[in-house]
Design a protein around this motif. Structure first.
Motif, PDB file in Angstrom:
ATOM      1  N   MET A 221      51.949  34.770  38.254  1.00  0.00           N
ATOM      2  CA  MET A 221      50.543  35.136  38.346  1.00  0.00           C
ATOM      3  C   MET A 221      50.237  35.844  39.657  1.00  0.00           C
ATOM      4  SD  MET A 221      47.126  32.762  38.300  1.00  0.00           S
ATOM      5  CE  MET A 221      47.390  32.253  40.006  1.00  0.00           C
ATOM      6  N   GLU A 222      50.841  35.394  40.737  1.00  0.00           N
ATOM      7  CA  GLU A 222      50.563  35.999  42.047  1.00  0.00           C
ATOM      8  C   GLU A 222      50.984  37.462  42.083  1.00  0.00           C
ATOM      9  OE1 GLU A 222      48.713  34.558  44.164  1.00  0.00           O
ATOM     10  OE2 GLU A 222      48.664  32.732  42.967  1.00  0.00           O
ATOM     11  N   ALA A 223      52.079  37.785  41.398  1.00  0.00           N
ATOM     12  CA  ALA A 223      52.527  39.176  41.358  1.00  0.00           C
ATOM     13  C   ALA A 223      51.504  40.043  40.635  1.00  0.00           C
ATOM     14  CB  ALA A 223      53.882  39.272  40.665  1.00  0.00           C
ATOM     15  N   TRP A 224      50.976  39.557  39.523  1.00  0.00           N
ATOM     16  CA  TRP A 224      49.953  40.306  38.794  1.00  0.00           C
ATOM     17  C   TRP A 224      48.689  40.445  39.633  1.00  0.00           C
ATOM     18  CZ3 TRP A 224      51.069  43.502  35.298  1.00  0.00           C
ATOM     19  CH2 TRP A 224      51.982  43.234  34.270  1.00  0.00           C
ATOM     20  N   ALA A 225      48.310  39.389  40.331  1.00  0.00           N
ATOM     21  CA  ALA A 225      47.116  39.439  41.178  1.00  0.00           C
ATOM     22  C   ALA A 225      47.261  40.537  42.235  1.00  0.00           C
ATOM     23  CB  ALA A 225      46.878  38.089  41.843  1.00  0.00           C
ATOM     24  N   LYS A 226      48.459  40.663  42.784  1.00  0.00           N
ATOM     25  CA  LYS A 226      48.710  41.701  43.793  1.00  0.00           C
ATOM     26  C   LYS A 226      48.650  43.082  43.159  1.00  0.00           C
ATOM     27  CE  LYS A 226      51.983  43.001  47.423  1.00  0.00           C
ATOM     28  NZ  LYS A 226      53.264  42.664  48.097  1.00  0.00           N
ATOM     29  N   ILE A 227      49.236  43.224  41.977  1.00  0.00           N
ATOM     30  CA  ILE A 227      49.237  44.513  41.277  1.00  0.00           C
ATOM     31  C   ILE A 227      47.812  44.955  40.956  1.00  0.00           C
ATOM     32  CG2 ILE A 227      49.837  45.626  39.086  1.00  0.00           C
ATOM     33  CD1 ILE A 227      52.437  43.973  39.148  1.00  0.00           C
ATOM     34  N   PHE A 228      46.991  44.007  40.504  1.00  0.00           N
ATOM     35  CA  PHE A 228      45.615  44.328  40.125  1.00  0.00           C
ATOM     36  C   PHE A 228      44.669  44.390  41.323  1.00  0.00           C
ATOM     37  CE2 PHE A 228      46.765  42.151  35.928  1.00  0.00           C
ATOM     38  CZ  PHE A 228      47.006  43.359  35.293  1.00  0.00           C
ATOM     39  N   GLY A 229      45.178  44.054  42.502  1.00  0.00           N
ATOM     40  CA  GLY A 229      44.336  44.094  43.694  1.00  0.00           C
ATOM     41  C   GLY A 229      43.276  43.009  43.704  1.00  0.00           C
ATOM     42  N   ILE A 230      43.580  41.872  43.111  1.00  0.00           N
ATOM     43  CA  ILE A 230      42.623  40.770  43.032  1.00  0.00           C
ATOM     44  C   ILE A 230      42.678  39.948  44.310  1.00  0.00           C
ATOM     45  CG2 ILE A 230      42.057  38.606  41.823  1.00  0.00           C
ATOM     46  CD1 ILE A 230      43.133  39.938  39.270  1.00  0.00           C
ATOM     47  N   VAL A 231      41.553  39.855  44.991  1.00  0.00           N
ATOM     48  CA  VAL A 231      41.443  39.047  46.206  1.00  0.00           C
ATOM     49  C   VAL A 231      40.467  37.913  45.917  1.00  0.00           C
ATOM     50  CG1 VAL A 231      40.865  39.024  48.646  1.00  0.00           C
ATOM     51  CG2 VAL A 231      41.856  41.090  47.630  1.00  0.00           C
ATOM     52  N   GLU A 232      41.004  36.768  45.612  1.00  0.00           N
ATOM     53  CA  GLU A 232      40.187  35.605  45.270  1.00  0.00           C
ATOM     54  C   GLU A 232      40.921  34.355  45.742  1.00  0.00           C
ATOM     55  OE1 GLU A 232      37.837  32.957  44.564  1.00  0.00           O
ATOM     56  OE2 GLU A 232      37.030  34.851  43.782  1.00  0.00           O
ATOM     57  N   SER A 233      40.290  33.593  46.614  1.00  0.00           N
ATOM     58  CA  SER A 233      40.943  32.422  47.188  1.00  0.00           C
ATOM     59  C   SER A 233      41.015  31.252  46.210  1.00  0.00           C
ATOM     60  CB  SER A 233      40.207  31.988  48.460  1.00  0.00           C
ATOM     61  OG  SER A 233      38.842  31.698  48.174  1.00  0.00           O
ATOM     62  N   ASN A 234      40.044  31.156  45.316  1.00  0.00           N
ATOM     63  CA  ASN A 234      40.045  30.065  44.340  1.00  0.00           C
ATOM     64  C   ASN A 234      41.116  30.331  43.291  1.00  0.00           C
ATOM     65  OD1 ASN A 234      39.388  28.565  41.880  1.00  0.00           O
ATOM     66  ND2 ASN A 234      37.500  27.986  42.930  1.00  0.00           N
ATOM     67  N   PRO A 235      42.148  29.482  43.188  1.00  0.00           N
ATOM     68  CA  PRO A 235      43.252  29.754  42.258  1.00  0.00           C
ATOM     69  C   PRO A 235      42.831  29.794  40.798  1.00  0.00           C
ATOM     70  CG  PRO A 235      43.406  27.535  43.162  1.00  0.00           C
ATOM     71  CD  PRO A 235      42.357  28.232  43.946  1.00  0.00           C
ATOM     72  N   ASN A 236      41.841  28.986  40.437  1.00  0.00           N
ATOM     73  CA  ASN A 236      41.377  28.981  39.046  1.00  0.00           C
ATOM     74  C   ASN A 236      40.680  30.296  38.703  1.00  0.00           C
ATOM     75  OD1 ASN A 236      42.296  26.337  38.511  1.00  0.00           O
ATOM     76  ND2 ASN A 236      40.450  25.461  39.414  1.00  0.00           N
ATOM     77  N   LYS A 237      39.816  30.765  39.621  1.00  0.00           N
ATOM     78  CA  LYS A 237      39.138  32.036  39.401  1.00  0.00           C
ATOM     79  C   LYS A 237      40.135  33.191  39.431  1.00  0.00           C
ATOM     80  CE  LYS A 237      34.607  30.682  41.218  1.00  0.00           C
ATOM     81  NZ  LYS A 237      33.564  30.965  42.237  1.00  0.00           N
ATOM     82  N   ARG A 238      41.133  33.089  40.326  1.00  0.00           N
ATOM     83  CA  ARG A 238      42.144  34.141  40.411  1.00  0.00           C
ATOM     84  C   ARG A 238      42.916  34.231  39.094  1.00  0.00           C
ATOM     85  NH1 ARG A 238      44.070  32.659  44.786  1.00  0.00           N
ATOM     86  NH2 ARG A 238      45.965  31.545  44.192  1.00  0.00           N
ATOM     87  N   ALA A 239      43.279  33.092  38.530  1.00  0.00           N
ATOM     88  CA  ALA A 239      43.999  33.073  37.261  1.00  0.00           C
ATOM     89  C   ALA A 239      43.150  33.661  36.138  1.00  0.00           C
ATOM     90  CB  ALA A 239      44.404  31.637  36.908  1.00  0.00           C
ATOM     91  N   LEU A 240      41.853  33.372  36.164  1.00  0.00           N
ATOM     92  CA  LEU A 240      40.949  33.908  35.148  1.00  0.00           C
ATOM     93  C   LEU A 240      40.857  35.429  35.242  1.00  0.00           C
ATOM     94  CD1 LEU A 240      38.865  33.515  32.896  1.00  0.00           C
ATOM     95  CD2 LEU A 240      37.137  33.155  34.667  1.00  0.00           C
ATOM     96  N   LEU A 241      40.757  35.950  36.469  1.00  0.00           N
ATOM     97  CA  LEU A 241      40.673  37.390  36.659  1.00  0.00           C
ATOM     98  C   LEU A 241      41.955  38.089  36.213  1.00  0.00           C
ATOM     99  CD1 LEU A 241      38.900  37.509  40.149  1.00  0.00           C
ATOM    100  CD2 LEU A 241      37.911  38.099  37.923  1.00  0.00           C
ATOM    101  N   VAL A 242      43.093  37.480  36.517  1.00  0.00           N
ATOM    102  CA  VAL A 242      44.371  38.044  36.077  1.00  0.00           C
ATOM    103  C   VAL A 242      44.437  38.071  34.554  1.00  0.00           C
ATOM    104  CG1 VAL A 242      46.864  37.645  35.962  1.00  0.00           C
ATOM    105  CG2 VAL A 242      45.677  37.446  38.148  1.00  0.00           C
TER     106      VAL A 242
END
Length: 218
Positions: free
Chosen positions: A1-22
């Motif tokens: 998930m962290e790799a996708w978050a980096k690819i999509f440029g997602i900056v979100e400290s809350n892991p649950n919200k980050r997973a939702l955005l991914v």
């Protein structure tokens, strides 16, 4: 998930919200993949030339791999897969023009200004919640633009317009609030960008006409 978050440029400290955005971005990519498959079938090219590539991409985008290692995703991203995708892009007709980075940045700045205005806004909780929701709609559309194109902005604008028409009585009561004006300005810019990219001269500038209709209601 962290790799996708980096690819999509997602900056979100809350892991649950980050997973939702991914997950949302992956879902957008899945929808676009289905669109590509439909267009390729309409082009009457042999499916054996591209089906395996699209299947590989579908596997790579699976949400079931979010909890795994990036290597589980990477195994599907083969060189021949990207060659086949490039082949598809040459065949599928160009449906829109690019929206400039300057235009996208302008919309993002308008949204940031709108968000800041809410901090001191003297408006009802219902209207504040509505505007916050519309901020999310626009931000999501901007984030999905690199994936699905200008239709992300058009779909967001349609959703926003429909909701505003439903609550037009609330807007009438508080139409003089600065935040309401800023919201209208942001949506108009979104529609302008989408109209130009989607070559909306053929559609009689439907986005702008719809917003003009809303202004008349107010």
């Amino acid at each position: 998930m962290e790799a996708w978050a980096k690819i999509f440029g997602i900056v979100e400290s809350n892991p649950n919200k980050r997973a939702l955005l991914v997950a949302e971005r992956l879902a957008a990519m899945q929808r676009e993949l289905e669109h590509v498959q439909t267009q390729m079938r309409q082009a009457n090219f042999s499916e054996s030339l591209y089906t395996s590539a699209l299947t590989n991409i579908e596997q790579a985008l699976s949400s079931m791999l979010l909890s795994g290692n990036w290597s589980q995703v990477k195994q599907y991203l083969l060189r021949e897969t990207f060659v086949a995708l490039a082949f598809c892009t040459e065949i599928i007709p160009d449906e829109e023009s690019d929206i400039s980075q300057e235009a996208l940045a302008e919309i993002s700045n308008l949204v940031a200004d709108l968000r800041a205005s809410l901090l001191e806004a003297d408006i009802s909780p219902r209207l504040q919640e509505l505007i916050e929701h519309h901020i999310s709609l626009i931000e999501r559309a901007i984030a999905e633009y690199p994936i699905v194109g200008a239709k992300a902005l058009r779909e967001a604008a349609r959703a926003g317009l429909g909701e505003l028409i439903e609550v037009r009585e609330v807007l009438k009561e508080e139409k003089d609030a600065p935040s309401v004006g800023k919201l209208g300005t942001a949506w108009k810019r979104v529609n302008e960008a989408a109209d130009i990219a989607l070559k909306a001269e053929k559609l009689s500038q439907l986005g702008q006409k719809a917003w003009a209709f809303l202004e008349n209601l107010l």
